[in-house]
Scaffold this active site. Sequence first.
Site, PDB file in Angstrom:
ATOM      1  N   GLU A  50      20.946  28.728   1.144  1.00 47.59           N
ATOM      2  CA  GLU A  50      21.970  29.083   2.127  1.00 47.59           C
ATOM      3  C   GLU A  50      21.813  28.278   3.417  1.00 47.59           C
ATOM      4  OE1 GLU A  50      23.729  33.210   4.123  1.00 47.59           O
ATOM      5  OE2 GLU A  50      21.759  33.213   3.154  1.00 47.59           O
ATOM      6  N   LYS A 119      31.249  32.545   2.570  1.00 48.40           N
ATOM      7  CA  LYS A 119      30.602  33.862   2.441  1.00 48.40           C
ATOM      8  C   LYS A 119      31.563  34.955   2.893  1.00 48.40           C
ATOM      9  CE  LYS A 119      26.083  35.906   3.635  1.00 48.40           C
ATOM     10  NZ  LYS A 119      24.832  35.605   4.377  1.00 48.40           N
ATOM     11  N   CYS A 156      24.468  34.758  -0.950  1.00 43.74           N
ATOM     12  CA  CYS A 156      23.491  35.737  -0.455  1.00 43.74           C
ATOM     13  C   CYS A 156      24.045  37.161  -0.388  1.00 43.74           C
ATOM     14  CB  CYS A 156      22.936  35.296   0.899  1.00 43.74           C
ATOM     15  SG  CYS A 156      21.374  36.122   1.340  1.00 43.74           S
TER      16      CYS A 156
END
Length: 560
Positions: A50, A119, A156
């Site tokens: 990430e 994200k 994530c």
Amino acid sequence: MIDKTAPDILRIAVAQLNPTVGDVAGNLAKAREARADAARQGADLVLFTELFLAGYPPEDLVLKPAFLKACERAAEDFAGDTADGGPGFVIGTPLKRKTGTHNSIIFADGGKILAERYKLDLPNYGEFDEKRVFQAGPEIQGPVNFRGVRVGVPICEDIWGEVAVCETLAESGAEILLVPNGSPYYRGKVDVRHQIVIRQVIECGLPIIYANQLGGQDELVFDGASFAIGSDKTLAFQMSQFEETVNVTTWKRKNDIWVCSDGPMSKIPEKEEADYRACMLGLRDYVNKNGFKNVVLGLSGGIDSAICAALAVDALGEERLRAVMMPYRYTSKDSLKDAEDCARALGCRYDIVPIFEPVEGFLHALTQLFEGTKEGITEENLQSRARGTILMAISNKFGSMVVTTGNKSEMSVGYATLYGDMNGGFNPIKDLYKMQVYALSRWRNAHVPPGALGPSGEVIPTNIIDKAPSAELRENQIDQDSLPPYPVLDDILECLVENEMGVDEIVARGHDRATVARVEHLLYVAEYKRRQAAPGVKITRKNFGRDRRYPITNRFRDRG
């Protein structure tokens, strides 16, 4: 629908690397080196972690337009590298778009960027503060077609939260999920990650590859331990913890399901080893990434400074630690011997700088002001502050970073002196309770952790571990004169800090009510000290600073 012309074998490299926040050029160079390594191993695709090009977490750097431009430029340059016919890649980077600034990945192959993904679920708890600097992706975007294989890339928190990202990707045709992560260490975190991924595999039915960052970043330590869970909910591969590595894993399509046929199966360290290695990695990266050539600490003959000295030698090497004993009239012969024995066992430089003259000088200067008062904590603190001043002078003169040595038990209740033993740049044991310090000291005497630069054998003398802990600021002083026994104190503190338990609940565990109330009071009134303390490695679920943010001005007390 599965593309029948697609390959039945996919070699995916997981790049478990140690980026540096803000070093965009250095992180790009590291990514290029890893891709070249993966190519030599025959990889088709490289999965990075990430926000790799920025370093994680970049915090308010993301608000700086020049930083965002540098990251995007690096991403475009790296994508161009794939024109060489080598492996494609997935890499994390911040991207500014019309919909906002996003925590993103780019998927590149064949000399171009195939896709961007943003994200969706931004964590905003504990050590995470992403909603401050990022905007969530506007919608769940479908899988990316990579050489005929449909690959989903949740980022994530997208697999940790309640948003059904994995399930939606499966419904839109994804065959395998690659998850770049920046998941910091705390004790037992590997098992937590495994359970999170297993839950998602049950929901979506797809294999999930979980790539995690490695390295220290201020208080946080990223421990790696990347892994995959197959669609049958079993562990497909497990990479090492606390070690930088690029591992190529082989995936084969069987009955339209991707199965890992080859990958590492590393053993994850037990709790004492994991905690010790986290402290060691956090200290090493803080010192090296901030450009310090060496470190200095006050070696008192006590357990806390001894384990910090061991950590410093293990992390940096004996030649980069200077240990300084600063005796006064209350320093015992045992402490003098124990400090010297510890330094000798570790092989580091050891100096003795008596503090009688500076302390007596302070007392003489204050004689008139203090006339008619009783000696007490003020005079004791002068000793600690004299030592702190000497360590800072050594730091200024030789460019050495001062290692702070206070444990979590002491920091919790304020059993530390501002501008004295709290002086320093970084504290490797800041998030370890006193009894954990003892446990890790015993463990280190019996083991040398992988990657340690220190010697084997007993590096913390047994007498240091066995004797009653004391600040030695007055005659015959021991810590228990001022504090409950550490097993009692640590349990109460863990209840108050980690578990946010009420006084009644803690008393029900068998603790004395007055003791619990006193510890709670000490915890609250020491907040102003903790705000001025050096950063230190996060080991528990709730460390001071990032995870626990209490007001300094605070009159609340739990009366039951």
